[in-house]
Design a protein around this motif. Structure first.
Motif, PDB file in Angstrom:
ATOM      1  N   ASN A  32       0.325  -1.179  -0.277  1.00 20.24           N
ATOM      2  CA  ASN A  32      -0.441  -0.078   0.270  1.00 20.24           C
ATOM      3  C   ASN A  32       0.878   1.440   0.383  1.00 20.24           C
ATOM      4  O   ASN A  32       1.191   2.187   0.620  1.00 20.24           O
ATOM      5  N   VAL A  33       2.021   1.359  -0.966  1.00 24.33           N
ATOM      6  CA  VAL A  33       3.152   2.400  -0.686  1.00 24.33           C
ATOM      7  C   VAL A  33       2.248   3.763  -1.671  1.00 24.33           C
ATOM      8  O   VAL A  33       1.577   3.517  -2.960  1.00 24.33           O
ATOM      9  N   GLY A  34       2.472   4.668  -0.797  1.00 24.02           N
ATOM     10  CA  GLY A  34       2.182   5.973  -1.661  1.00 24.02           C
ATOM     11  C   GLY A  34       3.034   7.194  -1.112  1.00 24.02           C
ATOM     12  O   GLY A  34       3.556   6.878  -0.318  1.00 24.02           O
ATOM     13  N   LYS A  35       2.718   7.802  -2.293  1.00 31.24           N
ATOM     14  CA  LYS A  35       3.700   9.063  -2.171  1.00 31.24           C
ATOM     15  C   LYS A  35       3.695   9.596  -3.255  1.00 31.24           C
ATOM     16  O   LYS A  35       3.229  10.392  -3.678  1.00 31.24           O
ATOM     17  N   THR A  36       3.361  11.440  -1.933  1.00 34.62           N
ATOM     18  CA  THR A  36       2.621  13.402  -1.738  1.00 34.62           C
ATOM     19  C   THR A  36       4.109  13.445  -1.775  1.00 34.62           C
ATOM     20  O   THR A  36       4.621  13.688  -1.029  1.00 34.62           O
ATOM     21  N   GLU A  67       0.309  14.061  -6.165  1.00 29.29           N
ATOM     22  CA  GLU A  67       0.502  12.656  -5.754  1.00 29.29           C
ATOM     23  C   GLU A  67       1.235  11.703  -6.710  1.00 29.29           C
ATOM     24  O   GLU A  67       0.774  11.873  -7.946  1.00 29.29           O
ATOM     25  N   ALA A  68       2.380  10.752  -6.497  1.00 27.66           N
ATOM     26  CA  ALA A  68       3.225  10.669  -7.382  1.00 27.66           C
ATOM     27  C   ALA A  68       2.931   8.973  -7.670  1.00 27.66           C
ATOM     28  O   ALA A  68       2.581   8.773  -8.381  1.00 27.66           O
ATOM     29  N   LEU A  69       2.656   7.968  -6.005  1.00 26.04           N
ATOM     30  CA  LEU A  69       1.863   6.593  -6.062  1.00 26.04           C
ATOM     31  C   LEU A  69       0.657   6.737  -4.949  1.00 26.04           C
ATOM     32  O   LEU A  69       1.088   7.811  -4.065  1.00 26.04           O
ATOM     33  N   THR A  89      10.121   6.266 -11.887  1.00 26.16           N
ATOM     34  CA  THR A  89      10.867   6.645 -11.257  1.00 26.16           C
ATOM     35  C   THR A  89      10.914   6.384  -9.722  1.00 26.16           C
ATOM     36  O   THR A  89      11.767   5.687  -8.877  1.00 26.16           O
ATOM     37  N   THR A  90       9.918   7.142  -9.304  1.00 25.56           N
ATOM     38  CA  THR A  90       9.683   7.084  -7.696  1.00 25.56           C
ATOM     39  C   THR A  90       9.581   5.674  -7.209  1.00 25.56           C
ATOM     40  O   THR A  90      10.243   6.071  -6.303  1.00 25.56           O
ATOM     41  N   LEU A  91       8.355   5.232  -7.767  1.00 25.30           N
ATOM     42  CA  LEU A  91       8.224   3.593  -6.781  1.00 25.30           C
ATOM     43  C   LEU A  91       9.719   3.672  -7.149  1.00 25.30           C
ATOM     44  O   LEU A  91      10.056   2.466  -6.029  1.00 25.30           O
ATOM     45  N   LEU A  92      10.923   3.366  -8.111  1.00 26.00           N
ATOM     46  CA  LEU A  92      12.505   2.208  -7.674  1.00 26.00           C
ATOM     47  C   LEU A  92      13.454   3.488  -6.645  1.00 26.00           C
ATOM     48  O   LEU A  92      13.228   2.318  -5.967  1.00 26.00           O
ATOM     49  N   GLU A 132      13.951   7.746  -1.822  1.00 28.49           N
ATOM     50  CA  GLU A 132      12.887   8.389  -1.568  1.00 28.49           C
ATOM     51  C   GLU A 132      12.032   7.683   0.031  1.00 28.49           C
ATOM     52  O   GLU A 132      12.015   6.480  -0.246  1.00 28.49           O
ATOM     53  N   LYS A 133      11.955   7.997   0.925  1.00 28.56           N
ATOM     54  CA  LYS A 133      10.238   8.261   1.866  1.00 28.56           C
ATOM     55  C   LYS A 133       9.531   7.403   1.221  1.00 28.56           C
ATOM     56  O   LYS A 133       8.850   9.031   1.058  1.00 28.56           O
ATOM     57  N   PRO A 134       8.473   6.746   1.249  1.00 33.48           N
ATOM     58  CA  PRO A 134       6.790   6.419   1.382  1.00 33.48           C
ATOM     59  C   PRO A 134       6.225   7.088   2.257  1.00 33.48           C
ATOM     60  O   PRO A 134       6.807   7.286   3.350  1.00 33.48           O
TER      61      PRO A 134
END
Lengths: 248, 272
Positions: free
Chosen positions: A11-15, A24-26, A50-53, A60-62
């Motif tokens: 359930n990874v999200g990244k803003t 909101e990237a992920l 790329t953010t995921l990688l 990068e921290k989720p």
């Protein structure tokens, strides 16, 4: 092939927050990669691949959810992962061999390092250039050195962010073929981010398809084709068409 | 692919190999223009087209040069100037580089010092000479102070710039590949600052050479600048010209030696 899960995202999200607003990237990414697997992540630009990688790399921290590598929570970069960036990112003041040996010298000792450097340079066919400085290399050669640097790190997983995208068509396809050979020789886990569907199909066993804004995983496809792959077969063409349609 | 790439490297190698030949070519090209001027000048002087008192002929200037050189007078003055230059420049290097690194690393410090620096930068070093004499006396100290003042800013500012201009992408490589903080500093921050610092050193050196001559014109009893004053008071234009040429040539040699050092120190740089 062993069936240990090496990379696991739950359930990874990244803003990203910046002065002009948040992006909101992920969102809600669930992803896993087994040991020795070759996975490609494809998607249009801006889909967060790329953010995921970078999350897997620990750069990068989720913002939400959790990321695990080899059963442990990812808190930052580690010795078990090596990144190949879109650009070679070699240190201009170090020769080819010094660029490769710098990250490993203190762990492995100079004799072992020497051996590893020689070995990886042979693998990427750059042995003649060990004393060259990066400015003396072409783009393709520099990228091969970057790959050699990642291999010398002896990671459990190679994380590659569009490593072939800045190259001309011929260099790219040659490097792709070399890389497939390399992967089959070393049997390392590889996660490759690319916007090039054909590249994903030539190289990987699984293709993860992402869609943008926010970046989510749409589908994960097993690619049942045998190596080395032929772009002209009907199956290949069908798969390419299918992925292209899913991305758009 | 490989063919093209090998060629690319080969070109670089041949460039290195033909350096000797290239050097001769470069020297010939560089000398052609001044040589033409000198020849025309010599003819003009011999034909009486210019007043020998205002503009002595090159051969006369050269005669004066040889006498001054042989008697050791020229060497004595040049040595006096170079000594001051070395003292002043060393003081600059010792203070400006560490201070530049400090200011470069401290994020907000520059907001406090930048306006002051740009104010000080506008004042030509020579303008300080009277006050330096007042403070430091007529001896060597005032000239050394002028040199420090003239070279401090280029060295300091370029060091700050160098520390700040580290490519964040390379820093990220260091992070991804688990480099220790020590290695990050020695292998990433310092090498990438060194290039910029060297630009500052070259600028600083040529700045202080010029400022030094200015200082010696105003207050000195030795040095190349003093030689000009002497030539003026004794009405010897030959001496003045000898001094002027010496200043130009010595300055060029100083710059050349720093360039050489740069090439030795930074073999990874394509163009020097």
């Amino acid at each position: 092939m062993s069936s240990n899960v090496l990379v696991e995202l739950q359930n990874v999200g990244k803003t990203f927050h910046s002065a002009w607003g948040s992006v909101e990237a992920l969102r809600d990414i669930n992803f896993s990669c087994f040991e020795s697997e070759f996975i490609s992540i494809v998607g249009a630009s801006g889909c967060g691949k790329t953010t995921l990688l970078r999350i897997i790399a620990g750069l990068e921290k989720p913002s939400s959810g959790e990321a695990f590598f080899n059963g442990e929570k990812i808190e930052g970069p580690g010795y078990d992962r090596a990144v190949v960036f879109q650009e070679p990112r070699l240190f201009p003041w170090l020769t080819v061999e010094k660029n490769i040996s710098l990250p490993i010298q203190s762990q492995k000792g100079s004799q072992k390092t020497e051996q590893i450097v020689e070995q990886v340079l042979r693998l990427v066919e750059m042995s003649n250039f060990r004393k060259a400085y990066p400015y003396e290399l072409s783009g393709g050669m520099a990228q091969r050195v970057a790959i050699a640097r990642a291999l010398a790190f002896e990671p459990k997983a190679l994380l590659m962010d569009e490593p072939f995208s800045a190259l001309d068509a011929q260099t790219r396809s040659r490097l792709q073929l070399q890389f497939i050979d390399l992967w089959r020789k070393t049997n390392r886990t590889v996660i490759l981010v690319t916007h090039d569907i054909e590249e994903a199909l030539i190289l990987s066993q699984k293709v993860v398809i992402m869609t943008p804004s926010p970046g989510t995983i749409k589908e994960t496809l097993e690619i049942p084709l045998a190596y080395p792959r032929n772009k002209d077969t009907l199956e290949f063409i069908e798969l390419r068409k299918y992925i292209l349609k899913s991305i758009l | 692919m490989t063919l093209k790439n090998h060629k690319h490297l080969d070109n670089n190698l041949t460039q290195l190999n033909t350096n000797g030949k290239d050097a001769v070519k470069i020297i010939i090209r560089g000398i052609a223009f001044p040589l033409t001027i000198i020849i025309i000048w010599e003819f003009a002087a011999r034909l009486g087209l210019v007043n020998q008192y205002f503009l002595p002929s090159p051969s006369k200037i050269f005669d004066t040069f040889s006498t001054m050189f042989i008697s050791g007078e020229l060497g004595r003055h040049l040595l006096a100037s170079v000594k001051r230059l070395i003292y002043g420049f060393l003081i600059t290097v010792i203070f400006a580089i560490p201070l530049g690194i400090l200011v470069g690393k401290a994020k907000y410090f520059r907001y406090y010092v930048n306006p002051t620096l740009s104010f000080l930068q506008q004042i030509p070093p020579i303008a300080w000479i009277p006050i330096f004499i007042l403070w430091l006396g007529i001896d060597e100290a005032n000239k050394v102070a002028v040199i420090v003042y003239a070279s401090f800013f280029p060295v300091f500012l370029n060091t700050v710039q160098g520390v700040n201009s580290v490519d964040p992408k390379l820093v990220e490589v260091g992070r991804a590949y688990m480099l220790t903080p020590m290695k990050m500093v020695c292998r990433i921050y310092i090498p990438s600052a060194v290039m910029s610092i060297f630009v500052g050193l070259r600028l600083g050196l040529s700045n202080c050479w010029r400022a030094l001559v200015g200082a010696e014109l105003i207050a000195a009893s030795s040095g190349i600048g003093y030689l000009i004053t002497e030539g003026r008071t004794l009405s010897q234009p030959n001496t003045i010209f000898v001094a002027i040429f010496t200043i130009g040539i010595a300055g060029s040699l100083l710059d050349l030696s720093l360039k050489r050092a740069e090439k030795k120190l930074m073999p990874w740089k394509k163009d020097v």
